[in-house]
Design a protein around this motif. Structure first.
Motif, PDB file in Angstrom:
ATOM      1  N   ASN A 186       0.922  -0.717   0.093  1.00  0.00           N
ATOM      2  CA  ASN A 186       0.089  -0.027   0.088  1.00  0.00           C
ATOM      3  C   ASN A 186       0.532   1.220   0.101  1.00  0.00           C
ATOM      4  O   ASN A 186       1.830   0.853   0.042  1.00  0.00           O
ATOM      5  CB  ASN A 186      -1.234   0.062   1.303  1.00  0.00           C
ATOM      6  N   ARG A 187       0.294   2.317  -0.300  1.00  0.00           N
ATOM      7  CA  ARG A 187       1.003   3.445  -0.550  1.00  0.00           C
ATOM      8  C   ARG A 187       1.498   3.851   1.637  1.00  0.00           C
ATOM      9  O   ARG A 187       1.011   3.784   2.629  1.00  0.00           O
ATOM     10  CB  ARG A 187       0.839   4.706  -0.449  1.00  0.00           C
ATOM     11  N   ASP A 188       3.006   3.770   1.482  1.00  0.00           N
ATOM     12  CA  ASP A 188       3.520   4.133   2.682  1.00  0.00           C
ATOM     13  C   ASP A 188       4.379   5.120   3.005  1.00  0.00           C
ATOM     14  O   ASP A 188       5.161   4.887   3.307  1.00  0.00           O
ATOM     15  CB  ASP A 188       4.241   2.649   3.054  1.00  0.00           C
ATOM     16  N   PHE A 189       4.425   6.561   2.133  1.00  0.00           N
ATOM     17  CA  PHE A 189       4.856   7.412   2.028  1.00  0.00           C
ATOM     18  C   PHE A 189       3.865   8.673   1.783  1.00  0.00           C
ATOM     19  O   PHE A 189       2.641   8.644   1.572  1.00  0.00           O
ATOM     20  CB  PHE A 189       5.438   8.035   0.955  1.00  0.00           C
ATOM     21  N   LEU A 190       4.210   9.815   2.895  1.00  0.00           N
ATOM     22  CA  LEU A 190       3.768  11.141   2.617  1.00  0.00           C
ATOM     23  C   LEU A 190       4.903  12.415   2.228  1.00  0.00           C
ATOM     24  O   LEU A 190       5.915  11.574   2.541  1.00  0.00           O
ATOM     25  CB  LEU A 190       3.134  11.646   4.492  1.00  0.00           C
ATOM     26  N   PHE A 191       4.278  12.831   1.724  1.00  0.00           N
ATOM     27  CA  PHE A 191       5.469  14.267   0.809  1.00  0.00           C
ATOM     28  C   PHE A 191       4.544  15.426   0.825  1.00  0.00           C
ATOM     29  O   PHE A 191       3.484  15.646   1.060  1.00  0.00           O
ATOM     30  CB  PHE A 191       5.523  13.549  -0.307  1.00  0.00           C
ATOM     31  N   ARG A 192       5.290  16.127   0.969  1.00  0.00           N
ATOM     32  CA  ARG A 192       4.905  17.758   0.750  1.00  0.00           C
ATOM     33  C   ARG A 192       5.663  18.343  -0.235  1.00  0.00           C
ATOM     34  O   ARG A 192       6.613  18.829  -0.513  1.00  0.00           O
ATOM     35  CB  ARG A 192       5.464  18.653   2.161  1.00  0.00           C
ATOM     36  N   VAL A 193       5.108  19.788  -1.252  1.00  0.00           N
ATOM     37  CA  VAL A 193       5.563  20.623  -2.814  1.00  0.00           C
ATOM     38  C   VAL A 193       6.932  21.055  -1.940  1.00  0.00           C
ATOM     39  O   VAL A 193       5.792  22.129  -1.253  1.00  0.00           O
ATOM     40  CB  VAL A 193       4.833  20.405  -3.429  1.00  0.00           C
ATOM     41  N   GLY A 194       7.776  21.315  -1.945  1.00  0.00           N
ATOM     42  CA  GLY A 194       8.910  22.369  -1.005  1.00  0.00           C
ATOM     43  C   GLY A 194       8.847  23.926  -2.990  1.00  0.00           C
ATOM     44  O   GLY A 194       6.978  24.142  -2.724  1.00  0.00           O
ATOM     45  N   GLN A 195       9.627  24.498  -2.918  1.00  0.00           N
ATOM     46  CA  GLN A 195       9.940  25.329  -3.553  1.00  0.00           C
ATOM     47  C   GLN A 195       8.992  25.032  -5.354  1.00  0.00           C
ATOM     48  O   GLN A 195       9.988  23.585  -4.743  1.00  0.00           O
ATOM     49  CB  GLN A 195      11.143  25.348  -3.561  1.00  0.00           C
TER      50      GLN A 195
END
Length: 201
Positions: free
Chosen positions: A34-43
């Motif tokens: 399963n998807r086991d990551f989180l992310f956030r877009v920076g610059q």
């Protein structure tokens, strides 16, 4: 867990859905995962986007579309009463009955998500999400540019209105807060929302 700095270039960097797909490709093939990551877009600009990613597995496979710039283990050790800075880009929403009167498969009114746009509602939302894990000592809320995405396979477009929450929290229940860090907060995680970052003040 691992924290990684990723850069994604090309057309994918302008579509959160494509960013999500590119990040999947950083991990070894596992049909059962399963998807086991989180992310956030920076610059970000029109050519490249810098991504902060938190993952259970260590990313291993860079590609021309997604380059791993740095990766380190992220041991999470929390204590009751600990004061920490935090940052969260989230999609605060509420559920309402579908205005068209549509029903779900059980014959009940179909629910749909609507964004919370008033700051007092957004504040109440984050307080509810954290209530079992931490208390807020300081909170600053700022709107973020809307995320527009296209799912090419479904030929569907959409828009998400994220909000940035930053401030200082005090740990009430370390296990509960650790679980929020691991699983994320709120909907739209596949589009770069939900990653709770903690740091010492």
């Amino acid at each position: 867990m691992y924290l990684s700095k990723i850069v994604i270039c090309g057309a994918a960097c302008r579509n959160p859905y494509e960013i999500h797909r590119a990040l999947w490709k950083l991990f070894p093939e596992d049909a059962e995962a399963n998807r086991d990551f989180l992310f956030r877009v920076g610059q970000a600009d029109r050519d490249c986007a810098e991504i902060l990613m938190q993952s259970v597995r260590e990313p291993e496979i860079s590609s021309p579309a997604a380059q791993i710039l740095a990766c380190r283990e992220y041991p999470l050790s929390l204590n009751v009463g600990q004061r920490l800075r935090f940052m969260l880009v989230a999609n605060p929403v509420k559920m309402i009955n579908d205005e068209g009167g549509r029903k779900n498969s059980e014959g009940e009114p179909k629910k749909c998500r609507v964004p919370l746009v008033r700051e007092e509602d957004q504040r109440s939302w984050i307080e509810r999400k954290l209530q079992n894990a931490a208390s807020l000592e300081n909170l600053v809320i700022n709107p973020v540019f809307p995320l527009r995405f296209r799912k090419s396979r479904e030929d569907r477009v959409g828009k998400i209105q994220p909000v940035s929450f930053q401030g200082v929290l005090s740990v009430k229940e370390p296990d509960a807060l650790s679980e929020l860090v691991r699983t994320g907060i709120g909907p739209a995680k596949a589009f770069g929302c939900g990653l709770l970052s903690l740091g010492r003040g």
